[in-house]
Design a protein around this motif. Structure first.
Motif, PDB file in Angstrom:
ATOM      1  N   ARG A 140       0.816  -1.212   0.000  1.00  0.00           N
ATOM      2  CA  ARG A 140       0.000   0.000   0.000  1.00  0.00           C
ATOM      3  C   ARG A 140       0.853   1.268   0.000  1.00  0.00           C
ATOM      4  O   ARG A 140       0.529   2.244  -0.655  1.00  0.00           O
ATOM      5  N   VAL A 141       1.969   1.269   0.726  1.00  0.00           N
ATOM      6  CA  VAL A 141       2.760   2.491   0.846  1.00  0.00           C
ATOM      7  C   VAL A 141       3.800   2.683  -0.251  1.00  0.00           C
ATOM      8  O   VAL A 141       4.350   3.763  -0.380  1.00  0.00           O
ATOM      9  N   GLY A 142       4.083   1.636  -1.038  1.00  0.00           N
ATOM     10  CA  GLY A 142       5.014   1.852  -2.139  1.00  0.00           C
ATOM     11  C   GLY A 142       5.985   0.736  -2.442  1.00  0.00           C
ATOM     12  O   GLY A 142       6.708   0.803  -3.432  1.00  0.00           O
ATOM     13  N   PHE A 143       6.029  -0.301  -1.637  1.00  0.00           N
ATOM     14  CA  PHE A 143       6.910  -1.426  -1.954  1.00  0.00           C
ATOM     15  C   PHE A 143       6.309  -2.230  -3.102  1.00  0.00           C
ATOM     16  O   PHE A 143       5.106  -2.455  -3.145  1.00  0.00           O
ATOM     17  N   ASP A 144       7.159  -2.660  -4.001  1.00  0.00           N
ATOM     18  CA  ASP A 144       6.697  -3.560  -5.056  1.00  0.00           C
ATOM     19  C   ASP A 144       7.544  -4.827  -5.136  1.00  0.00           C
ATOM     20  O   ASP A 144       7.368  -5.640  -6.034  1.00  0.00           O
ATOM     21  N   ALA A 145       8.454  -5.002  -4.187  1.00  0.00           N
ATOM     22  CA  ALA A 145       9.236  -6.229  -4.093  1.00  0.00           C
ATOM     23  C   ALA A 145       9.532  -6.488  -2.618  1.00  0.00           C
ATOM     24  O   ALA A 145       9.725  -5.552  -1.838  1.00  0.00           O
ATOM     25  N   PHE A 146       9.557  -7.774  -2.271  1.00  0.00           N
ATOM     26  CA  PHE A 146       9.703  -8.161  -0.875  1.00  0.00           C
ATOM     27  C   PHE A 146      10.674  -9.331  -0.769  1.00  0.00           C
ATOM     28  O   PHE A 146      10.399 -10.407  -1.292  1.00  0.00           O
ATOM     29  N   GLU A 147      11.800  -9.094  -0.109  1.00  0.00           N
ATOM     30  CA  GLU A 147      12.729 -10.178   0.203  1.00  0.00           C
ATOM     31  C   GLU A 147      12.408 -10.620   1.623  1.00  0.00           C
ATOM     32  O   GLU A 147      12.819  -9.986   2.595  1.00  0.00           O
ATOM     33  N   LEU A 148      11.638 -11.679   1.717  1.00  0.00           N
ATOM     34  CA  LEU A 148      11.161 -12.141   3.011  1.00  0.00           C
ATOM     35  C   LEU A 148      12.282 -12.758   3.841  1.00  0.00           C
ATOM     36  O   LEU A 148      13.255 -13.274   3.297  1.00  0.00           O
ATOM     37  N   ARG A 149      12.100 -12.710   5.143  1.00  0.00           N
ATOM     38  CA  ARG A 149      13.002 -13.386   6.059  1.00  0.00           C
ATOM     39  C   ARG A 149      13.017 -14.871   5.673  1.00  0.00           C
ATOM     40  O   ARG A 149      11.983 -15.425   5.279  1.00  0.00           O
ATOM     41  N   PRO A 150      14.154 -15.539   5.766  1.00  0.00           N
ATOM     42  CA  PRO A 150      14.269 -16.920   5.273  1.00  0.00           C
ATOM     43  C   PRO A 150      13.259 -17.921   5.835  1.00  0.00           C
ATOM     44  O   PRO A 150      12.919 -18.887   5.158  1.00  0.00           O
ATOM     45  N   ASP A 151      12.726 -17.698   7.030  1.00  0.00           N
ATOM     46  CA  ASP A 151      11.769 -18.652   7.590  1.00  0.00           C
ATOM     47  C   ASP A 151      10.332 -18.398   7.135  1.00  0.00           C
ATOM     48  O   ASP A 151       9.418 -19.111   7.546  1.00  0.00           O
TER      49      ASP A 151
END
Length: 182
Positions: A140-151
């Motif tokens: 919603r605020v502007g991220f378009d990519a997410f590198e999630l925490r490994p777990d």
């Protein structure tokens, strides 16, 4: 370092894609960026490192080739360095905003400032201690990519974007729903 990330372009659908970017902490730099000839060929450097190295010819050369982006720490004052960001805006294909711990939300503000004040058009990636619980707010605020925490499970992460069909607030992606929900 995750091999895959969730990518959710503004006018597209969320999907899992290969991660081509190495997030570098800037420590033990020995005067330069990591070797991009072996392994990852693209690197996100810390913004504090960029401030002191952005005029170096080798850094400018790699940035011009789309091999260098930058990431912002949660406590980076991006408005204080607006001139440097404006100059680099057309060099960096990707910027990251770091979550040092999931409950520290300052990087949400960084993403919003990049999209709204700097009119950032490139990728804004959430990095660090990123949980699936943060995906909807981040998108919603502007991220378009997410590198999630490994777990964190990428499949469950993708399902987060289908939880709600109505939006009640304006966002970087679109305006709130105006239709009544039955």
């Amino acid at each position: 370092m995750n091999q895959q990330i969730i990518y959710f372009p503004k006018d597209g659908k969320p999907t899992v894609i290969a991660n081509k970017w190495q997030v570098w902490d800037g420590e033990r730099d020995e005067g330069g960026i990591p070797d991009l000839e072996h392994g990852f060929h693209k690197v996100l450097v810390p913004f504090h490192w960029w401030i002191t190295h952005h005029k170096n010819a080798d850094v400018l050369d790699k940035a011009g080739k789309g091999e260098i982006g930058a990431w912002f720490a949660a406590d980076d004052d991006i408005l204080k360095h607006a001139d440097i960001i404006e100059d680099a805006k057309f060099l960096w294909p990707v910027v990251g905003a770091h979550f040092p711990i999931f409950r520290d939300g300052r990087s949400f503000s960084t993403a919003a400032l990049l999209r709204n004040r700097f009119e950032w058009q490139g990728e804004v990636r959430a990095i660090g201690d990123v949980l699936i619980d943060q995906l909807l707010q981040g998108a919603r605020v502007g991220f378009d990519a997410f590198e999630l925490r490994p777990d964190q499970d990428l499949g469950i992460g993708l399902k987060q974007f289908d939880l709600y069909s109505v939006t009640t607030q304006n966002s970087w992606r679109d305006t709130r729903s105006t239709q009544a929900v039955a």
